[in-house]
Scaffold this active site. Structure first.
Site, short mmCIF file in Angstrom:
data_model
loop_
_atom_site.label_atom_id
_atom_site.label_comp_id
_atom_site.label_asym_id
_atom_site.label_seq_id
_atom_site.Cartn_x
_atom_site.Cartn_y
_atom_site.Cartn_z
N HIS A 1 0.85 -1.20 0.00
CA HIS A 1 0.00 0.00 0.00
C HIS A 1 0.88 1.24 0.00
CE1 HIS A 1 0.75 -1.39 4.09
NE2 HIS A 1 0.83 -0.12 4.44
N MET A 2 0.32 2.30 -0.50
CA MET A 2 0.98 3.60 -0.54
C MET A 2 0.27 4.51 0.47
SD MET A 2 1.05 6.09 -3.86
CE MET A 2 2.35 5.27 -4.76
P1 AMP Z 1 2.27 -0.05 7.24
O1 AMP Z 1 2.96 0.13 8.57
O2 AMP Z 1 2.97 0.68 6.13
O3 AMP Z 1 2.01 -1.50 6.94
O4 AMP Z 1 0.88 0.67 7.37
C1 AMP Z 1 -0.27 0.02 7.80
C2 AMP Z 1 -1.28 1.08 8.11
O5 AMP Z 1 -2.54 0.48 8.19
C3 AMP Z 1 -1.02 1.79 9.45
O6 AMP Z 1 -0.82 3.18 9.20
C4 AMP Z 1 -2.31 1.53 10.23
O7 AMP Z 1 -2.71 2.63 11.00
C5 AMP Z 1 -3.30 1.21 9.12
N1 AMP Z 1 -4.44 0.39 9.50
C6 AMP Z 1 -4.43 -0.74 10.24
N2 AMP Z 1 -5.67 -1.23 10.36
C7 AMP Z 1 -6.49 -0.40 9.67
C8 AMP Z 1 -7.89 -0.36 9.41
N3 AMP Z 1 -8.73 -1.31 9.90
N4 AMP Z 1 -8.38 0.66 8.68
C9 AMP Z 1 -7.56 1.60 8.19
N5 AMP Z 1 -6.23 1.62 8.38
C10 AMP Z 1 -5.70 0.64 9.13
#
Ligand code: AMP
Length: 115
Positions: free
Chosen positions: A99-100
């Site tokens: 994801h970005m």
């Molecule tokens: P990463 O650390 O780059 O894998 O980012 C994952 C992101 O997903 C983090 O910024 C979390 O806050 C976000 N995240 C986790 N669970 C959810 C959710 N249910 N809805 C929206 N964002 C989420």
């Protein structure tokens, strides 16, 4: 195993979706690090940036198109923003579905914390 983001894309887990089509979904991060913090996600679950394949080239480019469109829709296109892709453990990736992050809405600090 189904990723958390696949469940969001499929509508099985609620999220504030700001854009969705057959290739990409964009939704608000649950723990925003800036006034605007959107996750732009290919619907196809590529685990990490280290797993991208030649056939992913088009959708990966399209992430930038969607990010630009969402930034315009949310009013931060002119003020600027940052696009971040974390990869793997040392990159701080928590959700293993590429994801970005689109972050903006105020002046962001340095790209990385000073050592
Ligand atoms: P990463 O650390 O780059 O894998 O980012 C994952 C992101 O997903 C983090 O910024 C979390 O806050 C976000 N995240 C986790 N669970 C959810 C959710 N249910 N809805 C929206 N964002 C989420």
């Amino acid at each position: 195993m189904t990723t958390l983001f696949e469940k969001i894309i499929a509508g099985q887990i609620p999220a504030q979706i700001v854009f969705q089509d057959e290739r990409v979904t964009a939704f608000r991060d649950i723990n925003p690090q800036a006034p605007v913090h959107i996750l732009v996600v290919p619907n196809k679950p590529i685990p990490t940036a280290a797993d991208v394949a030649p056939e992913d080239e088009a959708v990966l480019g399209y992430l930038f198109i969607v990010a630009r469109r969402v930034a315009e829709d949310l009013g931060i296109a002119r003020s600027g923003y940052r696009l971040i892709v974390n990869c793997g453990h040392d990159g701080g990736q928590e959700v293993m579905h590429l994801h970005m992050h689109l972050v903006g809405g105020h002046r962001l600090g340095p790209m990385l914390p000073r050592r």
